[in-house]
Design an enzyme around this catalytic site. Structure first.
Site, PDB file in Angstrom:
ATOM      1  N   GLU A 157      27.445  40.534  49.522  1.00 47.59           N
ATOM      2  CA  GLU A 157      28.144  41.682  49.841  1.00 47.59           C
ATOM      3  C   GLU A 157      27.477  42.046  51.605  1.00 47.59           C
ATOM      4  O   GLU A 157      27.273  43.048  51.465  1.00 47.59           O
ATOM      5  CB  GLU A 157      28.058  43.006  49.008  1.00 47.59           C
ATOM      6  CG  GLU A 157      28.553  42.427  47.574  1.00 47.59           C
ATOM      7  CD  GLU A 157      28.212  43.666  46.578  1.00 47.59           C
ATOM      8  OE1 GLU A 157      27.767  44.556  46.747  1.00 47.59           O
ATOM      9  OE2 GLU A 157      28.807  43.366  45.546  1.00 47.59           O
ATOM     10  N   ASN A 199      28.070  35.603  48.369  1.00 44.42           N
ATOM     11  CA  ASN A 199      28.777  36.217  47.269  1.00 44.42           C
ATOM     12  C   ASN A 199      29.498  37.472  47.585  1.00 44.42           C
ATOM     13  O   ASN A 199      28.790  38.328  48.361  1.00 44.42           O
ATOM     14  CB  ASN A 199      27.956  36.348  46.201  1.00 44.42           C
ATOM     15  CG  ASN A 199      28.761  36.602  44.745  1.00 44.42           C
ATOM     16  OD1 ASN A 199      29.609  36.101  44.583  1.00 44.42           O
ATOM     17  ND2 ASN A 199      28.066  37.490  44.197  1.00 44.42           N
ATOM     18  N   HIS A 234      36.257  40.755  40.748  1.00 38.27           N
ATOM     19  CA  HIS A 234      36.161  42.149  39.498  1.00 38.27           C
ATOM     20  C   HIS A 234      37.743  42.704  39.875  1.00 38.27           C
ATOM     21  O   HIS A 234      37.931  43.425  40.639  1.00 38.27           O
ATOM     22  CB  HIS A 234      35.319  43.125  40.038  1.00 38.27           C
ATOM     23  CG  HIS A 234      33.962  42.929  39.808  1.00 38.27           C
ATOM     24  ND1 HIS A 234      33.745  42.314  38.452  1.00 38.27           N
ATOM     25  CD2 HIS A 234      32.736  42.403  40.421  1.00 38.27           C
ATOM     26  CE1 HIS A 234      32.221  42.192  38.310  1.00 38.27           C
ATOM     27  NE2 HIS A 234      31.763  42.238  39.739  1.00 38.27           N
ATOM     28  N   GLU A 263      32.039  36.506  39.165  1.00 34.05           N
ATOM     29  CA  GLU A 263      32.032  37.653  38.472  1.00 34.05           C
ATOM     30  C   GLU A 263      33.287  38.203  37.711  1.00 34.05           C
ATOM     31  O   GLU A 263      33.715  39.470  38.071  1.00 34.05           O
ATOM     32  CB  GLU A 263      31.430  38.974  39.334  1.00 34.05           C
ATOM     33  CG  GLU A 263      30.118  38.539  39.774  1.00 34.05           C
ATOM     34  CD  GLU A 263      29.338  39.768  40.693  1.00 34.05           C
ATOM     35  OE1 GLU A 263      29.775  40.941  40.577  1.00 34.05           O
ATOM     36  OE2 GLU A 263      28.351  39.367  41.660  1.00 34.05           O
ATOM     37  N   ASP A 265      36.300  39.586  35.867  1.00 33.90           N
ATOM     38  CA  ASP A 265      36.714  40.505  34.822  1.00 33.90           C
ATOM     39  C   ASP A 265      38.064  40.957  35.204  1.00 33.90           C
ATOM     40  O   ASP A 265      38.058  41.357  36.082  1.00 33.90           O
ATOM     41  CB  ASP A 265      35.774  41.499  34.209  1.00 33.90           C
ATOM     42  CG  ASP A 265      35.015  42.234  35.337  1.00 33.90           C
ATOM     43  OD1 ASP A 265      35.692  42.249  36.535  1.00 33.90           O
ATOM     44  OD2 ASP A 265      33.883  43.032  34.830  1.00 33.90           O
TER      45      ASP A 265
HETATM   46  C1  GLA Z   1      28.227  43.606  42.018  1.00 32.08           C
HETATM   47  C2  GLA Z   1      27.092  42.588  42.021  1.00 32.08           C
HETATM   48  C3  GLA Z   1      26.691  42.512  40.479  1.00 32.08           C
HETATM   49  C4  GLA Z   1      27.076  43.825  39.379  1.00 32.08           C
HETATM   50  C5  GLA Z   1      28.393  44.135  39.801  1.00 32.08           C
HETATM   51  C6  GLA Z   1      28.601  45.604  39.011  1.00 32.08           C
HETATM   52  O1  GLA Z   1      29.369  42.880  41.801  1.00 32.08           O
HETATM   53  O2  GLA Z   1      27.018  41.538  42.550  1.00 32.08           O
HETATM   54  O3  GLA Z   1      25.492  41.949  40.402  1.00 32.08           O
HETATM   55  O4  GLA Z   1      26.058  44.569  40.068  1.00 32.08           O
HETATM   56  O5  GLA Z   1      28.294  44.660  41.146  1.00 32.08           O
HETATM   57  O6  GLA Z   1      28.196  45.376  37.809  1.00 32.08           O
END
Ligand code: GLA
Length: 354
Positions: A157, A199, A234, A263, A265
Site C-alpha cells: 500500500e 501488494n 477486498h 486478500e 473476500d
Molecule cells: C490490508 C492488509 C491486511 C489486513 C487488511 C485488513 O489489506 O494488507 O494485512 O490488515 O488490510 O484486515
C-alpha cells in the site's frame, strides 16, 4: 428376549448407516485446492486461533496460508532489536506438517508498524537510520524463513488513493520513494529464491492502477528484483466491475509480472450500507455465489499469470469485515458459513473449476 435382540440389531444397523452416511457426506465435499490444482494455489489467511478452530477446513481446502497479523512488523519486532518469532514459527511448522505453502505478509507497510521505527531521541529518525532499520528488519525476517516462504509481500500500500502518486507515510516522507526499491533489494539478498511482491488495494481502479503500473515499470527498468503484484481483492457483491478486473490483470501481466490475488473476500454489503442483519438475505447469497463464480472463471482464464489466489479468512464466523467499515454490522464474505459448512459461494467456485 427376541424382540430386544431385534431392537438392538436395528439400533446398531441404523448407527452404522448414519456413520457411513456422515463419512459419505464428508467425502462428497470436494477440496478447493484440489479443484484448482491445474491453475493456481488456493490460499487462506489464518491466525493463531483459527489454526486450531478452523484446522480441518484449512488442511482440507487450502495449499497456501498467509498470516493475518503474525508476520507484520509490530508482531515480529515490537521493540528495537527484540524479535518475537513464536507465532510466526508456529505457522511455518503447521504448514510443513500439512504440506501447505506459506505466503509472507508483510515487510514494509505504514500500518501495524511500531512508532519506535520512525523515531530517535524524541525526533523523527534520519533517512540513514530508517533505511538501516528497514534493511535490518527485512534481512532478519526473510533470512530466518529462507526457503520456507514462497512469496513475500515486500511493500504494502505505498500508492496514494488521492491525486499524488505516493502515499503520505513515514517511510516515504523520511526516505523518499527509494524505500521501495531498497526494500526489494534487501529481501532478494536475504532469500534469492523467494518471489517478491508489491501488494495493494484498489489495484484495479483505473487511476490507482495506472500509478501502480508506472511504479512497477520503473522498478523493473531499474533492475529492482520484483517478481509480482498482489491484488488484494477486498471487494463486494456489487463492486468492482469485472471488466475493470480483467483490464488490470492484463495490464500488470504485460509487465511480465506474476499476479497473486492476495486478500479476497466479497462483502454482501455496499460499502456504506448501514443495515444490520441477523443473516444474509437470499438475494445476497445468490449474488455472492454468482460473483465468486465469475471471478474464478476470470482467474482461470488468466492462470498463465495468476499463480496464487488467497481468501482473507476461512469461514464467516471469523472475518475482519465484521464491524468494518460499519460498526456493529455482521458480514458474510467468505466461502464457508459461520458453522463451517460450504456456502452457495463455495459450490459456485467448485463449479467454475470444471
Ligand atoms: C490490508 C492488509 C491486511 C489486513 C487488511 C485488513 O489489506 O494488507 O494485512 O490488515 O488490510 O484486515
Amino acid at each position: 428376549m427376541r424382540k430386544r435382540r431385534v431392537l438392538l440389531f436395528a439400533l446398531v444397523l441404523s448407527l452404522l448407516l448414519s456413520l457411513n452416511l456422515a463419512v459419505f457426506a464428508e467425502e462428497e465435499i470436494p477440496s478447493l485446492w484440489e479443484a484448482y490444482s491445474d491453475y493456481f494455489l488456493i490460499g487462506t489467511a489464518v491466525n493463531s486461533r483459527t489454526l486450531n478452530t478452523h484446522r480441518d477446513l484449512i488442511v482440507k481446502h487450502f495449499n497456501s496460508i498467509t498470516a493475518e497479523n503474525e508476520m507484520k512488523f509490530d508482531a515480529l519486532q515490537p521493540t528495537e532489536g527484540i524479535f518475537n518469532f513464536y507465532r510466526a514459527d508456529q505457522m511455518i511448522e503447521f504448514a510443513k506438517e500439512n504440506n501447505i505453502q506459506v505466503r509472507g505478509h508483510v515487510l514494509v507497510w505504514h500500518s501495524q508498524t511500531p512508532s519506535w521505527v520512525f523515531r530517535f531521541a524524541g525526533q523523527p529518525a534520519t533517512k540513514e537510520l530508517l533505511l538501516e532499520r528497514m534493511r535490518n528488519h527485512i534481512s532478519t525476517v526473510v533470512g530466518r524463513y529462507k526457503g520456507q516462504i514462497y512469496a513475500w509481500d515486500v511493500v504494502n500500500e505505498a500508492i496514494s488513493d488521492g491525486p499524488e502518486i505516493y502515499r503520505d507515510s513515514p517511510w516515504y516522507n523520511i526516505i523518499g520513494k527509494e524505500f521501495i526499491a531498497e526494500a526489494f533489494r534487501a529481501a532478494h539478498e536475504a532469500d534469492p529464491d523467494a518471489k517478491l511482491f508489491y501488494n495493494d488495494y484498489n489495484a484495479v481502479e483505473p487511476a490507482k492502477m495506472q500509478k501502480i503500473y508506472n511504479m512497477l515499470k520503473e522498478l523493473i527498468e531499474e533492475g529492482v528484483p520484483i517478481h509480482g503484484v498482489g491484488i488484494q481483492g477486498h471487494w463486494s457483491i456489487e463492486h468492482p466491475d469485472l471488466l475493470q478486473i480483467m483490464r488490470a490483470i492484463e495490464k500488470y501481466a504485460s509487465l511480465g509480472l506474476e499476479i497473486h490475488i492476495t486478500e479476497l473476500d466479497l462483502s454482501v454489503f455496499a460499502w456504506d450500507d448501514h443495515r444490520k442483519l441477523a443473516e444474509p438475505t437470499p438475494e445476497m447469497i445468490e449474488k455472492q455465489a454468482l460473483r465468486y463464480k465469475n471471478l474464478f472463471n476470470i482467474f482461470k482464464r488468466y492462470s498463465d499469470h495468476i499463480t496464487s489466489v488467497t481468501l482473507w479468512g476461512v469461514a464467516d464466523d471469523s472475518t475482519w469485515k465484521d464491524n468494518y467499515p460499519v460498526q456493529g454490522r455482521k458480514d458474510w464474505p467468505l466461502l464457508f458459513d459461520v458453522n463451517h459448512q460450504p456456502k452457495e459461494a463455495f459450490w459456485a467456485v467448485i463449479e467454475a473449476s470444471k
